[in-house]
Design a protein around this motif. Sequence first.
Motif, PDB file in Angstrom:
ATOM      1  N   ASN A  41      50.249  52.682  31.788  1.00 51.33           N
ATOM      2  CA  ASN A  41      49.050  52.948  30.973  1.00 51.33           C
ATOM      3  C   ASN A  41      48.609  51.788  30.085  1.00 51.33           C
ATOM      4  O   ASN A  41      47.815  51.991  29.156  1.00 51.33           O
ATOM      5  N   HIS A  71      44.843  51.052  30.660  1.00 49.83           N
ATOM      6  CA  HIS A  71      44.180  52.307  30.295  1.00 49.83           C
ATOM      7  C   HIS A  71      44.143  52.479  28.768  1.00 49.83           C
ATOM      8  O   HIS A  71      43.136  52.930  28.219  1.00 49.83           O
ATOM      9  N   SER A  87      41.372  50.510  27.405  1.00 52.16           N
ATOM     10  CA  SER A  87      40.108  51.153  27.761  1.00 52.16           C
ATOM     11  C   SER A  87      39.804  52.305  26.816  1.00 52.16           C
ATOM     12  O   SER A  87      38.692  52.426  26.284  1.00 52.16           O
ATOM     13  N   MET A 119      42.516  45.685  35.603  1.00 55.81           N
ATOM     14  CA  MET A 119      41.366  45.959  34.752  1.00 55.81           C
ATOM     15  C   MET A 119      40.149  46.345  35.584  1.00 55.81           C
ATOM     16  O   MET A 119      39.456  47.303  35.264  1.00 55.81           O
ATOM     17  N   HIS A 124      39.734  49.836  36.653  1.00 58.63           N
ATOM     18  CA  HIS A 124      39.300  50.792  35.627  1.00 58.63           C
ATOM     19  C   HIS A 124      37.820  50.538  35.349  1.00 58.63           C
ATOM     20  O   HIS A 124      37.472  49.816  34.407  1.00 58.63           O
ATOM     21  N   THR A 172      35.608  52.161  33.901  1.00 63.82           N
ATOM     22  CA  THR A 172      35.155  52.558  32.565  1.00 63.82           C
ATOM     23  C   THR A 172      35.234  51.389  31.594  1.00 63.82           C
ATOM     24  O   THR A 172      34.322  51.177  30.791  1.00 63.82           O
ATOM     25  N   ILE A 173      36.301  50.622  31.672  1.00 72.23           N
ATOM     26  CA  ILE A 173      36.457  49.505  30.741  1.00 72.23           C
ATOM     27  C   ILE A 173      35.440  48.401  31.044  1.00 72.23           C
ATOM     28  O   ILE A 173      34.864  47.812  30.135  1.00 72.23           O
TER      29      ILE A 173
END
Length: 128
Positions: free
Chosen positions: A48, A51, A54, A90, A93, A95-96
């Motif tokens: 994580n 995450h 993020s 990264m 993900h 969203t980030i």
Amino acid sequence: GQVGGVFEGLIAAITAGTPDARYHSLRALSQISFRNAANKRQFGQTTNAIHSLSVCIEQTRHNGDLKCLAEACRALSLVVSGDRGNQDMMVAHPTIVQSLQEILAEKKGGEAEGQAGKVLNTISHLLY
């Protein structure tokens, strides 16, 4: 990074700590990642890790904590700089990536915008 549990503790504080604990955990992550490839790699391999950054970026954007947002972007910049594995994680993900793009699009200036730009520049070869 060589003391067991350090990254797990930082991740817990970054994700769910008080604003003060979050900020100081991000500062610590920045310090131990600066010019230290082994620590960057170890952080990235911790469950994580990306995450947590993020989540932190989203939460600090939402609550307007610009100081912590800037530090989260700085820590992320240091963690992905020069580490292809962390860059790949990264990019996995979205969203980030979207959050960083939105920080730039808001054009508020400041440290968070500069650090978000550094991160996006670092991973740009993976996005297109």
